[in-house]
Design an enzyme around this catalytic site. Structure first.
Site: not given
Ligand code: WQD
Length: 335
Positions: A154, A125, A150
């Site tokens: 990784k 990741s 988590y």
């Molecule tokens: C993306 C953006 C949130 C939900 C995670 C893991 C990473 C990988 C991918 C496994 C952020 C914003 C989110 C919501 C929002 N997974 N958001 N409202 O955190 O970049 O990565 O998933 O490998 O390891 O950390 O992905 O989709 O949670 O968030 O505004 O209801 O969307 O703040 O900026 P993230 P995400």
């Protein structure tokens, strides 16, 4: 015929990779303990590929069960997806994450050792980079202090794989550092299946569009980005799946024993841009509200993808609208 073992093959990325492997003529064995996937996905994979696919409900922390799979099958290579992956949950249950994600890997590598399996592709990741000082991120960037147990698993797993590969002459291992996977197979038969309230942005958007959630909370509107919301490198899950086959084929000829690659599109999209893409492809007006920042979020990240292009001969081809259109089709099929 020698087989590819796909661990976590009923999960989001594992299931899409299984489709691409079978479509490309590989014989696969899927192992999955269904802790974050559903058995119905197995039938869908056979429906999409029109092939029978071997599946075993196995917990990879169970050494005897893992040993039986390798004793009963001639496995040539492994693509290892199976892991716990919820960032927030890992903060609440760190020991579960370290036990599951690391014990599983060590059991698999012990089997590689005893069964002379020399090709191993690992699902890693972009969280290993933390918040980079500059962008885009290349593989030469240092791994930063993980933001969660988590993310730390990784990093630790990458190091275990690298050390193991250095101890073997013929063992070739590749870590694939995913940016933000999104979208679904064009059939609408498989896709992201978050259990409970989605943590990730895209499933939360599609569930809001489907009326399952009242509104989308946009976490933070005051970041130092063009529209104040976070930026991420969203990559279509089918592009990601195809990259695993490119990696498996590269492992046949790679000089090094270990290597690692960013898997992104090289383009960053803000949260609001993702919302607007959803509205465009669905024709809906999404109910969302900008609220406070989510702890642990980084401001922006997107990949430099030149290494995967040069070495793996792989480039992401599907755009954001395609991700949102396929994710929305999948959500509607789930109703
Ligand atoms: C993306 C953006 C949130 C939900 C995670 C893991 C990473 C990988 C991918 C496994 C952020 C914003 C989110 C919501 C929002 N997974 N958001 N409202 O955190 O970049 O990565 O998933 O490998 O390891 O950390 O992905 O989709 O949670 O968030 O505004 O209801 O969307 O703040 O900026 P993230 P995400």
């Amino acid at each position: 015929m020698k087989k590819v073992l796909v661990t976590g093959g009923l999960g989001f990325i594992g299931s899409h990779t299984s489709v691409e492997l079978v479509n490309k003529g590989y014989q696969i064995i899927i192992v999955d303990n269904l802790s974050n996937s559903k058995i119905e996905v197995h039938d869908k994979l056979e429906q999409i590929t029109s092939k029978q696919i071997t599946f075993h409900d196995i917990d990879l922390t169970d050494r005897e069960a893992v040993a039986r799979i390798f004793h009963e099958n001639e496995i040539e290579s492994i693509i290892h997806f199976a892991a716990f992956k919820a960032v927030g949950e890992s903060v609440d249950k760190p020991l579960d994450y370290y036990r599951n994600n690391i014990d599983s890997l060590i059991n698999l590598l012990e089997m590689c050792d005893s069964h002379n399996i020399n090709k191993f592709v690992f699902s890693s990741s972009c969280t290993v980079y933390g918040q980079p000082d500059k962008l885009p991120v290349t593989e030469s960037f240092p791994k930063m202090q993980a933001e969660s147990p988590y993310g730390n698993t990784k990093q630790i797993c990458e190091e275990i794989i690298e050390d193991f590969s250095k101890s073997k002459k013929r063992f070739k291992a590749i870590s694939l550092r995913y940016f933000n996977p999104a979208g679904a197979h064009e059939s609408g038969l498989i896709g992201e299946l978050p259990l409970g309230v989605p943590n990730n942005l895209v499933p939360f958007i599609t569930q809001t569009g489907a009326g399952l959630r009242d509104k989308l909370n946009v976490f933070g509107g005051d970041y130092n980005t063009h529209d104040g919301t976070c930026i991420r490198d969203f990559i279509h899950v089918v592009d990601l799946a195809i990259a695993h086959i490119s990696a498996l084929e590269y492992a046949e000829k790679m000089e090094e024993n270990y290597d690692f690659f960013n898997l992104g599109t090289g383009k960053g999209y803000s949260v609001i841009e993702v919302v607007k893409s959803f509205e465009k492809v669905s024709g809906l007006s999404l109910n969302y509200q900008i609220v406070g920042r989510r702890s642990g979020d980084i401001e922006q990240i997107y990949a430099d993808t030149s290494k995967a292009k040069e070495r793996l001969g792989w480039v992401a081809e599907l755009d954001l609208d395609s991700m949102m259109e396929s994710a929305w089709r999948w959500q509607k099929n789930l109703q």
